[in-house]
Design a protein around this motif. Structure first.
Motif, PDB file in Angstrom:
ATOM      1  N   ALA A   1      41.874  43.225  38.302  1.00 45.47           N
ATOM      2  CA  ALA A   1      40.402  43.239  38.247  1.00 45.47           C
ATOM      3  C   ALA A   1      39.881  44.647  38.536  1.00 45.47           C
ATOM      4  O   ALA A   1      38.958  45.130  37.873  1.00 45.47           O
ATOM      5  CB  ALA A   1      39.838  42.231  39.245  1.00 45.47           C
ATOM      6  N   GLU A   2      40.497  45.320  39.512  1.00 47.78           N
ATOM      7  CA  GLU A   2      40.108  46.706  39.837  1.00 47.78           C
ATOM      8  C   GLU A   2      40.365  47.627  38.639  1.00 47.78           C
ATOM      9  O   GLU A   2      39.558  48.507  38.341  1.00 47.78           O
ATOM     10  CB  GLU A   2      40.913  47.212  41.050  1.00 47.78           C
TER      11      GLU A   2
ATOM     12  N   ARG B   1      40.391  46.799  35.477  1.00 45.83           N
ATOM     13  CA  ARG B   1      39.362  46.564  34.446  1.00 45.83           C
ATOM     14  C   ARG B   1      38.044  47.220  34.843  1.00 45.83           C
ATOM     15  O   ARG B   1      37.353  47.812  34.020  1.00 45.83           O
ATOM     16  CB  ARG B   1      39.138  45.057  34.237  1.00 45.83           C
ATOM     17  N   LEU B   2      37.712  47.095  36.127  1.00 45.64           N
ATOM     18  CA  LEU B   2      36.423  47.623  36.590  1.00 45.64           C
ATOM     19  C   LEU B   2      36.375  49.153  36.496  1.00 45.64           C
ATOM     20  O   LEU B   2      35.359  49.724  36.105  1.00 45.64           O
ATOM     21  CB  LEU B   2      36.181  47.160  38.043  1.00 45.64           C
TER      22      LEU B   2
END
Lengths: 378, 233
Positions: free
Chosen positions: B81-82, B84-85
């Motif tokens: 998720a990090e 992607r962010l």
């Protein structure tokens, strides 16, 4: 996390239609729950009005007594026996009965008469006007100024009336903590006058009021009274017994419980369904957030925040609405029994949290299951 | 050119047993910073699946996605998720803008997810709206914007987090031909730079002229990589 919660807040409140439906659902549920439980609390409190107003620490009675109004008279020897129990500082009789008062207008009005021990006047009310010593005067009665006071045509000191074909005269106006449940005015007089004026059975002592020498002596007193074939209860135990009677031996408790459950189900249905629709409509957006880089727990926080915010706002509105309605009702109906207690508020709060928890659980399950890949696939 | 993403032997299948469908089969390629790479092919050829695997959206059954020497799929869920962010910007086919937020708030979302204060995120988002020429539309909800404008808002949101990999899924699918070309041209001129790789999944041949390279997918297999018309520029 504050920014995420602000997004959650805006997603929620900017969807005005759904937010309004959610608020209405929870407000309605809280309103009904608070109203039902408040009425029940008020009824229970009033059912114990005499116990609260007289204030004796220990009450001796026939074991078959369920409510304070339905006393079963005890023979005089019980009073002597109780007085002789080790640990009893003093014990006095209390008369409790009903009578008909004929007002100057010619109308009849039922009243409750409490006869206080002549020597001590133990359990006497606080006077708003008049002198308590005047209760020993001929035909003297003290009238309680509560919600039922007006039913005696708002008497003043010196007002005369007939009670069971005897003359009565008001020598004092008293204030008590709680009005009675059955909507009849209350008169205080001496024990001897009460048993003289009001037709009685062979025995006249409704209750024996006991002042123990210490709190530690109470279990011993209760034990000794039990040996006599009677029952001694502390004030709190007597109130609990009366409450239990209304809760479990009349339809009152069951009906209130059913109404409360129905209120809860109605609130849960409206709010749960609306919140579920809200989540479904925003599911793709939550998926997009996930794809952009939002973590699962952040989405969970968003949903919990939305559910909690709605629940708390609805709770506040529901409690406020119930308070307004009860206040307005009291202005119109002085004897209106409902009372909001911290217990009612706490109970409604827990119910609202359950509604929020169930609603958000459904939403959280949906949102955690959505895969960002589903957003790509369309 | 510096490598942005290195895909090694990527495979993905859905279902098990007889129901198993091979979506992507043993695909390897490199995408470079500063290039605009197209993935093209007919529907069901595995383009979107491949794009999802290299952008940290869909875990492959086999193969690696190497970014700066590390396989992104060795990271935890939070790590992905990090990734992607911080490294990837997405422009979805349907944009997926939030209708209950204003345009500028939509653009600020990646910044807010990066824990920037709300006001600061909105200020920065305004600069990106300026880049896509929609500053004056900042306070409107996205539903009040045209399709092309919504596309530009989605682009602003995708670049607001300063990603080095920008993913476009069928960027012209919801636009008329002229607007589609304008958008891709705009992206080529204003969004692509030496620190950024743009990968576009499309089967709109009208925009091939802007590609540096074009990967052709068919039945989940990479059929070849050709230089685009724009390669020499």
């Amino acid at each position: 996390m504050k920014g995420i919660l602000k997004i959650a807040f805006k997603l929620l409140v900017n969807d005005k239609g759904k937010f309004a439906a959610l608020l209405v659902g929870i407000t309605f549920a809280v309103f009904l729950i608070v109203m039902m439980t408040s009425m029940f609390s008020g009824i229970l409190k009033r059912s114990s009005a005499t116990v609260l107003n007289v204030g004796a620490k220990v009450w001796v009675m026939d074991p078959a007594v369920n409510t304070v109004a339905n006393s079963i008279p005890m023979p005089d020897y019980v009073l002597d026996a109780v007085r002789s129990i080790d640990g009893v500082k003093y014990a006095v009789p209390l008369y409790s009965g009903g009578a008909q008062v004929k007002l100057s207008s010619g109308l009849y009005q039922s009243v409750t008469v409490l006869g206080l021990d002549d020597a001590t006047l133990y359990g006497r009310p606080r006077l708003l006007s008049g002198n308590m010593e005047d209760i020993y005067a001929e035909n003297a009665f003290v009238v309680v100024k509560d919600a039922e006071f007006r039913k005696l045509d708002n008497p003043k000191i010196g007002t005369e009336f007939d009670i069971n074909d005897h003359k009565g005269v008001v020598v004092g106006i008293a204030k008590v903590t709680t009005s009675g449940l059955f909507g009849v005015p209350t008169l205080y007089t001496t024990y001897s006058r009460a048993v003289t004026y009001i037709p009685s059975t062979r025995f006249t002592t409704a209750y024996i009021l006991v002042e123990p020498k210490s709190e530690a002596a109470i279990p011993h007193i209760e034990n000794e009274v039990r040996k006599l074939g009677y029952q001694a209860l502390t004030k709190d135990e007597f109130i609990a017994k009366i409450s239990d009677f209304y809760k479990y031996q009349t339809g009152l408790g069951t009906n209130v419980m059913l109404m409360t459950i129905i209120s809860f189900i109605v609130g849960l249905s409206i709010s749960g369904q609306t919140f579920y629709t809200f989540i479904l409509e925003n599911l793709e957006k939550f998926g997009a957030l996930k794809a952009i880089g939002s973590k699962g727990r952040e989405l969970v926080f968003m949903i919990l925040f939305q559910a909690s915010f709605t629940a708390l706002a609805g709770y506040g509105l529901g409690v406020g609405l119930a308070t307004v309605i009860i206040t307005l009702a009291r202005l119109r109906l002085p004897s209106y029994a409902a009372q909001i207690t911290y217990l009612n508020l706490g109970f409604a709060f827990v119910m609202v949290l359950v509604i929020a928890a169930i609603s958000s659980y459904i939403g959280v399950r949906k949102v955690l299951r959505i895969e960002p890949f589903d957003i790509f696939r369309g | 050119m510096e490598t942005a993403v290195n895909a090694q032997g990527l495979s993905k299948w859905f279902g098990e047993g007889e129901a198993r469908t091979m979506a992507v089969r043993d695909v390897s390629f490199e995408a470079y910073l500063g290039e605009m790479l197209y993935i093209v092919g007919p529907s069901g050829s595995g383009k979107t699946t491949l794009l999802s695997m290299i952008s940290g959206i869909l875990r492959p059954n086999a193969g690696k996605v190497m970014v700066e020497g590390s396989d992104i799929w060795s990271l935890s869920n939070d790590g992905i998720a990090e990734f992607r962010l911080n490294r990837v910007g997405f422009v979805f086919q349907d944009y997926h803008l939030f209708p209950r937020l204003t345009t500028v708030e939509n653009v600020a979302i990646p910044l807010i997810l990066k824990k920037k204060a709300w006001s600061e995120a909105v200020d920065v988002a305004m600069q990106y709206l300026e880049i896509v020429g929609l500053r004056e539309r900042a306070d409107l909800p996205p539903v009040k914007l045209s399709g092309g404008e919504q596309q530009r808002v989605a682009i602003a949101r995708a670049i607001a987090g300063k990603p080095d990999l920008l993913i476009f899924d069928e960027p012209t699918a919801s636009l008329d031909g002229d607007t589609g070309r304008k958008i891709v041209s705009f992206v080529k001129e204003n969004i692509l730079n030496e620190q950024r790789c743009i990968i576009i999944v499309t089967h709109d041949s009208r925009i091939y002229e802007y590609a540096d390279r074009i990967m052709k997918m068919e039945d989940g297999v990479l059929k070849g990589i050709a230089n685009g018309a724009n390669h020499e520029k």
